[in-house]
Motif scaffolding. Structure first.
Motif, PDB file in Angstrom:
ATOM      1  N   THR A   1       0.857  -1.185   0.000  1.00 59.63           N
ATOM      2  CA  THR A   1       0.000   0.000   0.000  1.00 59.63           C
ATOM      3  C   THR A   1       0.887   1.227   0.000  1.00 59.63           C
ATOM      4  N   VAL A   2       0.644   2.058  -0.984  1.00 58.81           N
ATOM      5  CA  VAL A   2       1.387   3.317  -1.084  1.00 58.81           C
ATOM      6  C   VAL A   2       0.449   4.436  -0.662  1.00 58.81           C
ATOM      7  N   LEU A   3       0.952   5.294   0.194  1.00 58.89           N
ATOM      8  CA  LEU A   3       0.207   6.489   0.517  1.00 58.89           C
ATOM      9  C   LEU A   3       0.843   7.591  -0.333  1.00 58.89           C
ATOM     10  N   VAL A   4       0.099   8.013  -1.343  1.00 56.04           N
ATOM     11  CA  VAL A   4       0.673   8.981  -2.291  1.00 56.04           C
ATOM     12  C   VAL A   4       0.759  10.349  -1.620  1.00 56.04           C
ATOM     13  N   HIS A   5       1.923  10.930  -1.668  1.00 53.14           N
ATOM     14  CA  HIS A   5       2.060  12.256  -1.061  1.00 53.14           C
ATOM     15  C   HIS A   5       2.015  13.367  -2.088  1.00 53.14           C
ATOM     16  N   ASN A   6       2.620  13.096  -3.199  1.00 53.82           N
ATOM     17  CA  ASN A   6       2.587  14.099  -4.250  1.00 53.82           C
ATOM     18  C   ASN A   6       2.437  13.394  -5.584  1.00 53.82           C
ATOM     19  N   GLY A   7       1.867  14.091  -6.537  1.00 54.17           N
ATOM     20  CA  GLY A   7       1.706  13.505  -7.856  1.00 54.17           C
ATOM     21  C   GLY A   7       0.553  12.518  -7.902  1.00 54.17           C
ATOM     22  N   THR A   8       0.450  11.831  -9.030  1.00 54.25           N
ATOM     23  CA  THR A   8      -0.619  10.856  -9.199  1.00 54.25           C
ATOM     24  C   THR A   8      -0.014   9.543  -9.673  1.00 54.25           C
ATOM     25  N   LEU A   9      -0.334   8.492  -8.954  1.00 58.72           N
ATOM     26  CA  LEU A   9       0.176   7.173  -9.316  1.00 58.72           C
ATOM     27  C   LEU A   9      -0.796   6.527 -10.295  1.00 58.72           C
ATOM     28  N   LYS A  10      -0.233   6.004 -11.386  1.00 57.38           N
ATOM     29  CA  LYS A  10      -1.117   5.461 -12.426  1.00 57.38           C
ATOM     30  C   LYS A  10      -0.715   4.035 -12.787  1.00 57.38           C
ATOM     31  N   ILE A  11      -1.646   3.343 -13.359  1.00 55.51           N
ATOM     32  CA  ILE A  11      -1.332   2.001 -13.865  1.00 55.51           C
ATOM     33  C   ILE A  11      -0.264   2.165 -14.943  1.00 55.51           C
ATOM     34  N   GLY A  12       0.724   1.298 -14.907  1.00 55.96           N
ATOM     35  CA  GLY A  12       1.787   1.363 -15.906  1.00 55.96           C
ATOM     36  C   GLY A  12       3.000   2.134 -15.431  1.00 55.96           C
ATOM     37  N   ASP A  13       2.857   2.839 -14.306  1.00 62.50           N
ATOM     38  CA  ASP A  13       4.010   3.591 -13.792  1.00 62.50           C
ATOM     39  C   ASP A  13       5.125   2.635 -13.362  1.00 62.50           C
ATOM     40  N   ASN A  14       6.350   3.093 -13.556  1.00 63.80           N
ATOM     41  CA  ASN A  14       7.503   2.303 -13.096  1.00 63.80           C
ATOM     42  C   ASN A  14       7.879   2.766 -11.710  1.00 63.80           C
ATOM     43  N   LEU A  15       7.910   1.833 -10.791  1.00 63.57           N
ATOM     44  CA  LEU A  15       8.158   2.219  -9.402  1.00 63.57           C
ATOM     45  C   LEU A  15       9.602   1.987  -8.997  1.00 63.57           C
ATOM     46  N   MET A  16      10.175   3.003  -8.385  1.00 61.12           N
ATOM     47  CA  MET A  16      11.528   2.905  -7.857  1.00 61.12           C
ATOM     48  C   MET A  16      11.456   3.025  -6.349  1.00 61.12           C
TER      49      MET A  16
END
Ligand code: GDP
Length: 655
Positions: free
Chosen positions: A359-374
């Motif tokens: 579970t990611v709590l997004v702080h800034n920006g918008t997380l989308k399907i297809g995003d590459n996570l680092m």
């Protein structure tokens, strides 16, 4: 009713009953002896229909498994484009559509027949079904262009919004944190009704007066502190819960200290005011005396709400207070929804069906399907699916939204910060990782001074961290004679690819907390590749150490037994010489080695073959005893020579 009685009525064995019940929706536990009458009646009523359905379902699953097994046996590789509909994919794979849907579902993707899935997803589904998926060249290029476009879209823009406040609830155990979080969740009719069953993903959101508020419902104090230590910004506001019948307790004090250190505004919720023993005034007194928190009504600054989480009393006022506090601190929550997402991991585990999830709590920006996570400068995978706290698939998650991410390669740790990276960056890190891998391999290969034996390994682990730890420990075992060479290190179950890789490098495959299926085992047997699996790192390291030990040449250790003075020569025939002598020191034994010493110098070597005392052949002779010796030596012995008798033992070096 007793389980045995129920089993008798249903004409099955009690064990069969226990095994079947959970499969048809009655989870009574393996150890249950009795169940209540009402439930028993329901089971008896529904048993025929539910078991019939179960049988049909199992038969369907069996048929699908069979089809998969056939596909695997054929080891097919198929070519597909950047996107493909589920129906077409089933066609290409030659499998029933249902099977593809199930596999997708297990990966957290609830697609319909005509829905399109991307190439990466198809590859993952393929690998789980034993089918190789490749993209034709022009299609692969399209893929890259698409990804680049996507990456370009993420950057830029500067439109700031005030994101919803993130709230944590802290306090002493049993003071009602969980109950309060439940009560708050239930104030949001939309949130609780829309999804039916609420999912525990570590946080949820409510909407109140058109404003969203996010509540983190996992961290105890430890998790919260851990997150903060790693520099993660977790919450904007806190609720400090204190039970009105119990007052300030050690964890209340600790929670207050943490809140103070985090410098976040907070509300004190005095809970359980419905209880007859509740004494709100006493708690307020304690707050003022012990924590220096003087209530507003007494002229201080502490914001206090009295609530009963159990009966929902005072919850509205508490939430309004939180909204007010949030408004007062709005400027601390500016965010850019168009930016690439940055967030904190608040929960992560390996799910049976979905693999590593977090579970990611997004702080800034918008997380989308297809995003590459680092995460920690490592590539953690592409977001394949996003689910909100209601378990519903969503396309994106904006600032302050808690979201479950599916598609990770490994589980990040709680408190880790995740960022979205562009494709370019991802490719770069991929290359770096590749180079690092090669470096490990060539480190041993290129080292000309290394003349010893390599132990080649392919290592597969469940999470990235354990892979790293194992590699580090194994490389420490390397010495000038035997060295571990890691041909490949990866995540997930042991695959045919791993076996092929191992076979090409005379390597062994080592799995840590990962599985291996029968097909892969068969292939390994065919190719003579050894697969070992472990659940305890220590066992793994120990086995490799033993393997290395076995390959190390033993050390030769000389053990001096004693000395003999030659007193007479009886026979000399070529190398074989029979002489008489006296042991002047130690205990000598037949079947030993010897040095011939004359005039204080070693002039030759030999072997003591037989020993005789009197007429008897003996095994050993002690100091001052006279004996006959049969010796093999090139040196022609003379009276007066000293024979130094010794033994050579092979000693295995301890690692
Ligand atoms: P936590 O350990 O702080 O999460 O506490 P829980 O939420 O699990 O609550 C501990 C116990 O207190 C449970 O048995 C709850 O049912 C009970 N409890 C919580 N809130 C209230 C309340 O407002 N009134 C009463 N009477 N009991 C409560």
């Amino acid at each position: 009713m007793n389980i045995t009685e129920l089993a008798r009525r249903l004409r099955v064995s009690p064990q069969e009953l226990r095994d079947t019940l959970p499969k048809i929706g009655f989870d009574i536990g393996q150890k249950a002896i009795k169940i209540d009458q009402y439930l028993a009646q329901r089971i008896i009523r529904e048993w025929p229909r539910l078991t019939r359905d179960l049988k049909n379902r199992e038969e369907r699953e069996r048929q699908q498994e069979e089809a998969v097994a056939t596909a695997r046996a054929e080891r097919r590789v198929v070519k597909i484009g950047p996107v493909i509909t589920v129906k077409d994919l089933a066609n290409v794979f030659g499998l029933p559509v249902n099977r593809i849907l199930t596999e997708l579902m297990q990966n957290g993707i609830f697609a319909s027949l005509n829905e399109k899935i991307d190439f990466d997803t198809a590859t993952i589904i393929g690998s789980e079904l034993g089918i190789g998926v490749v993209a034709s060249e022009e299609e692969a290029m399209d893929n890259d262009i698409n990804e680049l476009k996507e990456a370009e879209n993420i950057s830029g823009s500067n439109n700031l919004i005030v994101r919803p406040p993130i709230v944590v609830v802290m306090g002493h155990v049993d003071h009602g944190k969980t109950q309060l979080l439940d009560a708050i969740r239930h104030t949001d009719v939309v949130a609780t009704e829309a999804g039916g069953i609420t999912q525990h993903i570590g946080a949820y959101q409510i909407s109140r007066k058109d404003k969203e508020v996010t509540f983190v419902d996992t961290p105890g104090h430890e998790a919260f502190t851990a997150m903060r230590k790693r520099g993660a910004k977790v919450a904007d506001l806190a609720i400090l819960v204190i039970a009105a019948d119990d007052g300030i307790k050690p964890q209340t004090i600790e929670a207050y200290r943490i809140i103070k250190e985090a410098k976040i505004p907070f509300v004190v919720a005095i809970n359980k005011i419905d209880k007859p023993e509740a004494n709100v005034d006493r708690v307020k007194q304690e707050l003022a005396n012990e924590l220096g928190l003087v209530p507003e009504e007494w002229g201080g600054k502490a914001i206090i709400c009295s609530v009963s989480a159990r009966y929902g009393q005072g919850i509205d006022e508490l939430l309004d207070t939180i909204l007010l506090l949030a408004d007062l601190n709005a400027e601390a929550r500016l965010a850019d929804p168009l930016a690439k997402a940055v967030g904190t991991i608040i929960e992560s585990h390996i799910d049976k069906g979905e693999g590593p999830v977090a579970t990611v709590l997004v702080h800034n920006g918008t997380l989308k399907i297809g995003d590459n996570l680092m995460c920690n400068q490592q590539y953690y995978g592409k977001v394949r699916a996003l689910k909100d706290y209601r378990g519903q698939l969503i396309q994106e998650a904006g600032p302050s939204t808690p979201v479950k991410v599916i598609g990770l390669r490994a589980t990040p740790e709680i408190g880790d910060i995740v960022r979205v990276e562009s494709v370019e960056h991802r490719n770069k890190t991929k290359i770096i990782a590749k180079q690092e891998n090669q470096a490990i391999i060539t480190k041993v290969q290129d080292d000309n001074s290394f003349k010893g034996t390599p132990i080649n390994l392919v290592i597969k682990t469940d999470v990235y961290g354990s892979g790293e730890a194992i590699e580090e420990s194994l490389l420490k075992l390397n010495n000038e004679e035997v060295a571990v060479r890691i041909i490949y290190r990866g995540l997930g179950n042991i695959t045919e690819g791993d076996v092929v890789r191992a076979a090409a490098n005379q390597a062994k495959v080592i799995g840590f907390n990962v599985g291996v299926n029968a097909q892969v085992e068969d292939l390994a047997r065919d190719k003579g590749v050894l697969i070992e699996r472990y659940q305890i790192i220590y066992d793994l390291i120990d086995k490799v150490r033993q393997d290395m030990q076995a390959l190390m040449k033993p050390e030769i250790k000389r053990i001096n037994l004693g000395q003999v003075k030659v007193l007479a020569i009886f026979k000399q025939e070529g190398m074989t010489q029979i002489v008489g002598g006296k042991v002047i020191e130690g205990t000598i034994r037949a079947d030993s080695l010897l040095e011939v010493v004359r005039g204080g110098e070693v002039i030759g070597q030999g072997k003591l073959v037989h020993l005789q005392a009197g007429r008897q052949e003996v095994k050993e002779v002690v100091t001052d005893q006279e004996c006959g010796l049969q010796i093999e030596s090139l040196e022609v012995l003379k009276v007066g020579d000293i024979l130094r008798i010794y033994r050579e033992d092979e000693v295995f070096k301890k690692m």
